[in-house]
Motif scaffolding. Structure first.
Motif, PDB file in Angstrom:
ATOM      1  N   GLN A 125       0.820  -1.211   0.000  1.00 11.85           N
ATOM      2  CA  GLN A 125       0.000   0.000   0.000  1.00 11.85           C
ATOM      3  C   GLN A 125       0.859   1.268   0.000  1.00 11.85           C
ATOM      4  OE1 GLN A 125      -3.875  -0.031   2.157  1.00 11.85           O
ATOM      5  NE2 GLN A 125      -2.988  -1.772   3.265  1.00 11.85           N
ATOM      6  N   ALA A 128       2.207   1.712  -3.483  1.00  8.93           N
ATOM      7  CA  ALA A 128       1.181   2.184  -4.418  1.00  8.93           C
ATOM      8  C   ALA A 128       0.978   3.689  -4.267  1.00  8.93           C
ATOM      9  CB  ALA A 128      -0.130   1.438  -4.178  1.00  8.93           C
ATOM     10  N   LEU A 398       6.850  -2.764  -6.765  1.00  8.41           N
ATOM     11  CA  LEU A 398       5.523  -3.383  -6.670  1.00  8.41           C
ATOM     12  C   LEU A 398       5.480  -4.739  -7.357  1.00  8.41           C
ATOM     13  CD1 LEU A 398       3.182  -0.308  -7.155  1.00  8.41           C
ATOM     14  CD2 LEU A 398       3.188  -1.868  -5.196  1.00  8.41           C
TER      15      LEU A 398
END
Length: 464
Positions: A125, A128, A398
């Protein structure tokens, strides 16, 4: 309307009808040098929000500009509304998020550690959110656990953009970005609007895009002189010197009577130069500690590495008590900071002002993550690197194999979300709680011999 608490350091928000007509102010939940944060309730639908009253014009402008650019970006706090008029502080209406990553770390210590799946979900998270910022050319410049807020259902969002900078222009959004506002803007530019919405509530309000741009430009022009004189994060200043952060300046026994100079050929205030005095010391990249004013998203990536290491060990990676101590701790782990390890570092404004004796046997990042897996150490090394150009971007991380191997990141509904933020009280030094920027009475306390030499243009300090 409830009376302001007697203990409030700032309660001007209670007397502002432009705000109280729309929001009930419930209580204050955080306080810092340049802002106070309150929990509020929207009259129209009962939505609980955070009302952030910012007492510094430059910080307010930066936060509004960054959050406008990042509207609907994943894992970035939502700006619902804002109030800013002449002779009043800006007040941002933000989604209310009850906890932060600092509280997760605090609770993890009590529980004896965090599960690998928990660490992975938090990191996914964070990555992101950082990726969304960087693809929109926003550099956060103050990433730390207390600025990573968490909702009751485990959604983590980047917050506190008061030190953020936009790397190119003042557009709402880069045209190539995935979060372009074109779908929210009508073809008639004079009537175009940008929607600010809280997705979880389905509510939205509209503001005129051109009015917004005109407003922030007027504010920027009107207060530019005051910003340069009053704020401690002026852009264009070459450096706050590696011996002192903005918190250390008053106490620094070695501060020079000589002015600090910008790199050759760079004018003060020239577009593209930025202050090195940003970010909480423990998460500040080494090039900033040496006075860099020419940096980009790579500074955020170093901070991201420090956060990752703290999630793994539940202790700060480089908990320096002063900026000199901070550099010393980094060098003790990473080895010498020089042209071989970080090409171009000798051109940093303060590189010739501070010297450490050669570190023959740095302990290495592995020693900071004892008991952790090889893949965790490898991922950390992709972020904690002296050479900014070799720090892996968030988008690349990621897709890293670390997040694909077992155990997988935990689902959001299995995360342990703290009941409140860490340090959320009157004595907190951070705007939303969090770490105190600890300093010692003397930067030299942690070192043996100190030799200060006048160089004619400044001074250099050598530690042994």
């Amino acid at each position: 309307m409830a009376a302001p608490p007697l203990s409030s350091r700032s309660w001007t928000i209670y007397g502002r009808s432009d705000i109280t007509d729309h929001y009930e102010i419930l209580d204050r939940i955080g306080s810092g040098a340049y802002s106070d944060v309150y929990r509020g309730r929207r009259h129209s639908d009962g939505l609980i929000v955070a009302l952030k009253e910012i007492h510094d014009y430059q910080s307010a402008f930066r936060e509004i500009e960054a959050l406008q650019i990042l509207i609907h970006a994943p894992n970035v706090v939502d700006l619902i509304d804002y109030f800013w008029q002449e002779d009043d502080d800006a007040v941002l209406v933000l989604e209310y998020l009850r906890a932060d990553l600092a509280a997760v770390i605090r609770d993890g210590k009590k529980a004896g550690g965090l599960l690998v799946g928990e660490v992975k979900q938090w990191m996914v998270q964070i990555l992101a959110g950082v990726d969304a910022c960087h693809r929109n050319l926003v550099v956060h410049r103050d990433l730390k656990p207390s600025n990573l807020l968490i909702s009751a259902d485990g959604v983590l969002k980047l917050a506190d953009f008061g030190q953020a900078r936009i790397l190119q222009g003042t557009k709402f959004m880069n045209e190539a970005d995935n979060f372009a506002l074109s779908e929210h803007v009508s073809e008639d530019k004079e009537a175009s609007v940008v929607e600010l919405s809280n997705p979880s509530q389905g509510g939205a309000m509209s503001i005129n895009e051109l009015e917004y741009l005109d407003e922030v430009q007027d504010v920027k022009a009107k207060y530019s002189d005051e910003m340069d004189k009053e704020t401690n994060t002026q852009d264009g200043d070459a450096s706050c010197l590696a011996t002192c952060s903005t918190d250390d300046i008053e106490d620094d026994p070695y501060k020079s009577p000589y002015p600090y100079e910008l790199p050759e050929g760079v004018e003060e205030g020239e577009s593209g130069t930025m202050t090195s005095c940003v970010g909480t010391r423990w998460f500040r990249a080494p090039e900033l500690l040496y006075g860099s004013t020419n940096y980009g998203h790579e500074a955020d990536l170093w901070s991201l590495g420090c956060i990752f290491a703290e999630l793994l060990s539940l202790e700060p990676l480089f908990p320096g008590t002063s900026d000199i101590d901070q550099i010393g701790r980094i060098i003790g782990v990473m080895g010498d900071f020089n042209e071989e390890t970080s090409p171009g570092c000798s051109k940093l404004p303060d590189y010739g002002k501070i010297f450490f004796n050669k570190v023959e046997s740095p302990i290495g990042l592995e020693s900071c993550l004892q008991g952790r897996s090889a893949s965790e150490v490898v991922l950390l090394k992709k972020l904690i690197h002296y050479d900014p150009a070799r720090r892996a971007p968030a988008a690349e991380l990621l897709g890293d194999a670390y997040f694909k191997e077992e155990p997988a990141p935990l689902p959001l509904n299995e995360l342990k979300v703290p009941e409140s933020r860490d340090g959320q009280d009157e004595k907190s030094s951070g705007e939303w709680g969090g770490y105190r920027d600890i300093r010692s009475d003397s930067d030299s306390d942690d070192f043996g011999g100190v030799n200060v030499t006048d160089t004619g243009k400044g001074f250099c300090i050598r530690f042994s």
